[in-house]
Motif scaffolding. Structure first.
Motif, PDB file in Angstrom:
ATOM      1  N   MET A 162     -14.701 -17.275 -10.586  1.00  0.00           N
ATOM      2  CA  MET A 162     -13.999 -17.084  -9.326  1.00  0.00           C
ATOM      3  C   MET A 162     -12.605 -17.692  -9.426  1.00  0.00           C
ATOM      4  N   LYS A 163     -11.645 -16.974  -8.929  1.00  0.00           N
ATOM      5  CA  LYS A 163     -10.268 -17.448  -8.989  1.00  0.00           C
ATOM      6  C   LYS A 163     -10.035 -18.514  -7.938  1.00  0.00           C
ATOM      7  N   GLY A 164      -9.224 -19.496  -8.292  1.00  0.00           N
ATOM      8  CA  GLY A 164      -8.827 -20.495  -7.313  1.00  0.00           C
ATOM      9  C   GLY A 164      -7.758 -19.922  -6.399  1.00  0.00           C
ATOM     10  N   MET A 165      -7.556 -20.579  -5.269  1.00  0.00           N
ATOM     11  CA  MET A 165      -6.560 -20.093  -4.313  1.00  0.00           C
ATOM     12  C   MET A 165      -5.162 -20.028  -4.938  1.00  0.00           C
ATOM     13  N   LYS A 166      -4.870 -20.911  -5.875  1.00  0.00           N
ATOM     14  CA  LYS A 166      -3.537 -20.904  -6.467  1.00  0.00           C
ATOM     15  C   LYS A 166      -3.311 -19.693  -7.360  1.00  0.00           C
ATOM     16  N   ASP A 167      -4.385 -18.981  -7.745  1.00  0.00           N
ATOM     17  CA  ASP A 167      -4.253 -17.792  -8.573  1.00  0.00           C
ATOM     18  C   ASP A 167      -4.254 -16.509  -7.749  1.00  0.00           C
ATOM     19  N   MET A 168      -4.193 -16.644  -6.438  1.00  0.00           N
ATOM     20  CA  MET A 168      -4.169 -15.486  -5.562  1.00  0.00           C
ATOM     21  C   MET A 168      -2.797 -15.391  -4.896  1.00  0.00           C
ATOM     22  N   LEU A 169      -2.479 -14.183  -4.438  1.00  0.00           N
ATOM     23  CA  LEU A 169      -1.250 -14.010  -3.681  1.00  0.00           C
ATOM     24  C   LEU A 169      -1.504 -14.526  -2.271  1.00  0.00           C
ATOM     25  N   GLN A 170      -0.616 -15.339  -1.770  1.00  0.00           N
ATOM     26  CA  GLN A 170      -0.767 -15.884  -0.422  1.00  0.00           C
ATOM     27  C   GLN A 170       0.425 -15.468   0.422  1.00  0.00           C
ATOM     28  N   HIS A 171       0.176 -15.326   1.715  1.00  0.00           N
ATOM     29  CA  HIS A 171       1.227 -14.975   2.676  1.00  0.00           C
ATOM     30  C   HIS A 171       1.946 -13.691   2.261  1.00  0.00           C
ATOM     31  N   PHE A 172       1.168 -12.684   1.839  1.00  0.00           N
ATOM     32  CA  PHE A 172       1.735 -11.409   1.412  1.00  0.00           C
ATOM     33  C   PHE A 172       2.246 -10.647   2.629  1.00  0.00           C
ATOM     34  N   THR A 173       3.512 -10.260   2.602  1.00  0.00           N
ATOM     35  CA  THR A 173       4.091  -9.449   3.669  1.00  0.00           C
ATOM     36  C   THR A 173       4.834  -8.279   3.045  1.00  0.00           C
ATOM     37  N   TYR A 174       4.889  -7.179   3.785  1.00  0.00           N
ATOM     38  CA  TYR A 174       5.626  -6.014   3.311  1.00  0.00           C
ATOM     39  C   TYR A 174       6.209  -5.285   4.511  1.00  0.00           C
ATOM     40  N   LYS A 175       7.252  -4.506   4.267  1.00  0.00           N
ATOM     41  CA  LYS A 175       7.836  -3.683   5.320  1.00  0.00           C
ATOM     42  C   LYS A 175       8.540  -2.507   4.658  1.00  0.00           C
ATOM     43  N   PRO A 176       8.687  -1.402   5.385  1.00  0.00           N
ATOM     44  CA  PRO A 176       9.392  -0.253   4.809  1.00  0.00           C
ATOM     45  C   PRO A 176      10.829  -0.625   4.454  1.00  0.00           C
ATOM     46  N   MET A 177      11.360  -0.015   3.408  1.00  0.00           N
ATOM     47  CA  MET A 177      12.747  -0.263   3.016  1.00  0.00           C
ATOM     48  C   MET A 177      13.709   0.210   4.095  1.00  0.00           C
ATOM     49  N   PHE A 178      13.306   1.210   4.858  1.00  0.00           N
ATOM     50  CA  PHE A 178      14.144   1.755   5.917  1.00  0.00           C
ATOM     51  C   PHE A 178      13.457   1.571   7.256  1.00  0.00           C
ATOM     52  N   GLY A 179      14.214   1.295   8.288  1.00  0.00           N
ATOM     53  CA  GLY A 179      13.676   1.011   9.609  1.00  0.00           C
ATOM     54  C   GLY A 179      12.842   2.123  10.201  1.00  0.00           C
ATOM     55  N   ASP A 180      13.107   3.367   9.813  1.00  0.00           N
ATOM     56  CA  ASP A 180      12.340   4.473  10.376  1.00  0.00           C
ATOM     57  C   ASP A 180      11.045   4.727   9.621  1.00  0.00           C
ATOM     58  N   GLY A 181      10.750   3.915   8.619  1.00  0.00           N
ATOM     59  CA  GLY A 181       9.492   4.024   7.893  1.00  0.00           C
ATOM     60  C   GLY A 181       9.464   5.099   6.823  1.00  0.00           C
ATOM     61  N   ARG A 182      10.572   5.802   6.635  1.00  0.00           N
ATOM     62  CA  ARG A 182      10.558   6.854   5.623  1.00  0.00           C
ATOM     63  C   ARG A 182      10.564   6.241   4.228  1.00  0.00           C
ATOM     64  N   LEU A 183      10.087   6.995   3.289  1.00  0.00           N
ATOM     65  CA  LEU A 183      10.047   6.517   1.914  1.00  0.00           C
ATOM     66  C   LEU A 183      11.470   6.420   1.388  1.00  0.00           C
ATOM     67  N   PRO A 184      11.774   5.697   0.349  1.00  0.00           N
ATOM     68  CA  PRO A 184      11.054   5.680  -0.907  1.00  0.00           C
ATOM     69  C   PRO A 184      10.218   4.448  -1.190  1.00  0.00           C
TER      70      PRO A 184
END
Length: 73
Positions: free
Chosen positions: A1-23
């Motif tokens: 089992m992985k320790g907490m330090k080997d996991m991604l914590q506080h992962f956040t993401y958002k679209p590159m553009f405000g309208d949510g369109r790709l890329p």
């Protein structure tokens, strides 16, 4: 089992553009007590906007799993 330090914590993401369109999305997270950030592109490639984390391939797999869960489902 992985320790907490080997996991991604506080992962956040958002679209590159405000309208949510790709890329893609910008993301950030803590890994081994260090903050990393980057761009997750529509084709799944990752471009780091700062330092590259240690264990980059392992970290990329975790990011892909999180993005698949949050964005595509």
């Amino acid at each position: 089992m992985k320790g907490m330090k080997d996991m991604l914590q506080h992962f956040t993401y958002k679209p590159m553009f405000g309208d949510g369109r790709l890329p893609g999305w910008t993301f950030s997270f803590l890994y081994k007590n260090t903050r990393y950030s980057g761009d997750y592109k529509q084709d799944g490639t990752i471009a780091w906007t700062g330092d590259t984390p240690p264990d980059e391939e392992q970290v990329k797999k975790m990011i892909h799993e999180l993005m698949t869960f949050h964005v595509y489902e």
